[in-house]
Design an enzyme around this catalytic site. Structure first.
Site, mmCIF file in Angstrom:
data_model
loop_
_atom_site.group_PDB
_atom_site.id
_atom_site.type_symbol
_atom_site.label_atom_id
_atom_site.label_comp_id
_atom_site.label_asym_id
_atom_site.label_seq_id
_atom_site.Cartn_x
_atom_site.Cartn_y
_atom_site.Cartn_z
ATOM 1 N N SER A 1 55.546 4.957 -6.006
ATOM 2 C CA SER A 1 55.552 3.869 -5.035
ATOM 3 C C SER A 1 56.930 3.379 -4.635
ATOM 4 C CB SER A 1 54.747 2.685 -5.579
ATOM 5 O OG SER A 1 55.352 2.164 -6.755
ATOM 6 N N HIS B 1 48.738 5.465 -4.363
ATOM 7 C CA HIS B 1 49.495 5.395 -3.110
ATOM 8 C C HIS B 1 49.217 6.602 -2.210
ATOM 9 C CE1 HIS B 1 51.846 1.814 -4.134
ATOM 10 N NE2 HIS B 1 51.777 2.270 -5.370
ATOM 11 N N LYS C 1 44.871 -0.699 -1.190
ATOM 12 C CA LYS C 1 45.986 -0.236 -0.354
ATOM 13 C C LYS C 1 45.433 0.397 0.916
ATOM 14 C CE LYS C 1 49.349 -0.190 -4.064
ATOM 15 N NZ LYS C 1 48.572 -0.975 -5.017
#
Length: 409
Positions: free
Chosen positions: A189, A217, A248
């Site tokens: 990340s 991610h 996310k």
């Protein structure tokens, strides 16, 4: 002990070093992502463009997601009503877990209240329940993975970041009959680099180890259906367990683990952080399900984001700004000093209406302070022009611009 003096000194030291964390109060505006309303300390409010959101695809504002959440609140109310074992397993949870298992080509999945808890529960439980277990962890693994491994009590081995050869060396020092887990991430990340998943799987298979891949991610962002880097590379079946988040690319809240049904049963039956936690609110599960189903069917949203990322990366290079040369959607601009990093963030916000949070120690090493920029499909060319111009001005005024157009990872 004078506790107040002790803690005042602690906070004072953090401020002196430039790593004291301040919260920027923003109000997300439905239908206007990536615009938001910044409520400044002086009581004034102004519109800003957010460049550091983990809502990578803007799904937290998508009409299908919002409709699913509203409908579920109207039908089911707000809370889950209990833990998963005691009245807290709702229809939305079961449907979401089925869709997540399908996304990764696994037998089953298990959802948690966050990705952090998912890693804590899965790694902590599996490592604890296998006598003599050895866990091999990438040097840059997320805090949640580190804490899960610590909680497991298993012997830990740290291999150099993305170094399959070093992993092989370390695994060769462990008795072949010991149970082993290799834990690593697909997209990291802070640096935005991508793991050599196939090479790591080769080593793990050679030594008879389970593999645990954190795709937090990457899920929603890569692969034909948004299954992550492993799906994009066609190797999902080689991973024993895949962990991801709903907070996310899917734009809501929560985490999950997908893998063999037996292992999911073991985790749900033995993980304290699953057993004793009230389950995810049904409307959150419904929103995540809507986002997941939409992104499975709409690869053009991923493609549009990648186009935006590529354009902004080229613009940052052309402007002679110190952006790390990543292969992902994460574009870190290295400032290299905690105070100047914070000053840059404050200047962008107050003078240009641009919000990018400074990233300082301990999230990154000292000397690696940065602005972590995450373009979305909805950032416009005009917003990119404004961002680059503001960074050029701030970098010149604060003295952190370099002549290098890219920083190698």
């Amino acid at each position: 002990m004078d506790h107040l003096t002790h803690f005042e000194a602690l906070i004072g030291e953090m401020k002196l070093e430039g790593r004291y964390r301040t919260f920027i109060e923003i109000e997300r505006l439905a239908g206007q992502f990536p615009k938001a309303l910044w409520h400044a300390p002086d009581g004034q409010s102004r519109h800003v463009t957010v460049w550091c959101s983990n809502d990578y695809l803007g799904m937290g504002q998508h009409p299908e997601v919002l409709a699913a959440m509203h409908e579920t609140i109207e039908r089911s109310g707000a809370g889950a009503g209990g833990t998963r074992n005691i009245s807290g397993t709702n229809r939305q949870h079961v449907r979401l877990e089925t869709e997540l298992a399908d996304l990764h080509g696994k037998e089953a999945a298990l959802i948690f209240t966050s990705g952090w808890v998912a890693n804590l529960a899965a790694l902590g439980t599996l490592g604890r329940l296998m006598p003599g277990c050895a866990i091999f962890s990438d040097a840059l693994n997320h805090n949640s993975m580190i804490e899960g491994i610590r909680r497991s009590g298993a012997e830990r081995f740290i291999f150099r970041h993305n170094d399959a050869a070093h992993l092989d060396q370390l695994m060769g020092t462990v008795a072949p009959d010991r149970p082993k887990i290799v834990a690593f991430e697909s997209v990291y990340s802070m640096d935005g680099d991508i793991a050599p998943i196939a090479a790591i799987c080769d080593v793990a298979e050679k030594h008879g180890a389970m593999t645990y891949l954190d795709e937090v991610h990457a899920v929603g962002l890569y692969g034909d259906r948004g299954g992550g880097i492993a799906e994009r590379e066609g190797i999902s079946t080689r991973l024993t367990l895949i962990e991801g988040t709903l907070a996310k690319a899917f734009g809501v809240m929560g985490g999950y683990v997908a893998g063999p049904a037996l292992l999911m049963d073991v985790i749900r039956s033995c993980a304290d952080s699953f057993i004793f936690t009230t389950s995810l609110c049904p409307h959150l599960a419904a929103g995540a399900l809507a986002a997941l189903q939409h992104l499975k069917a709409h690869p053009e949203q991923r493609a549009r984001q990648q186009q935006k990322v590529a354009r902004l990366r080229d613009m940052l290079h052309a402007a002679d700004l110190p952006v790390m040369d990543t292969a992902s959607h994460i574009l870190p601009v290295i400032i290299g000093d905690a105070h100047r990093c914070r000053q840059t963030s404050e200047m962008l916000l107050s003078e240009h209406g641009i919000y990018v949070q400074p990233i300082n120690y301990p999230t990154v090493a000292r000397g690696q302070e940065r602005l972590r920029i995450t373009p979305s499909p909805y950032h416009t060319d005009q917003q990119m022009d404004a961002l680059v111009a503001a960074l050029e001005e701030a970098g010149t005024r604060l003295g952190w611009r370099t002549s290098a157009t890219a920083i190698a990872i």
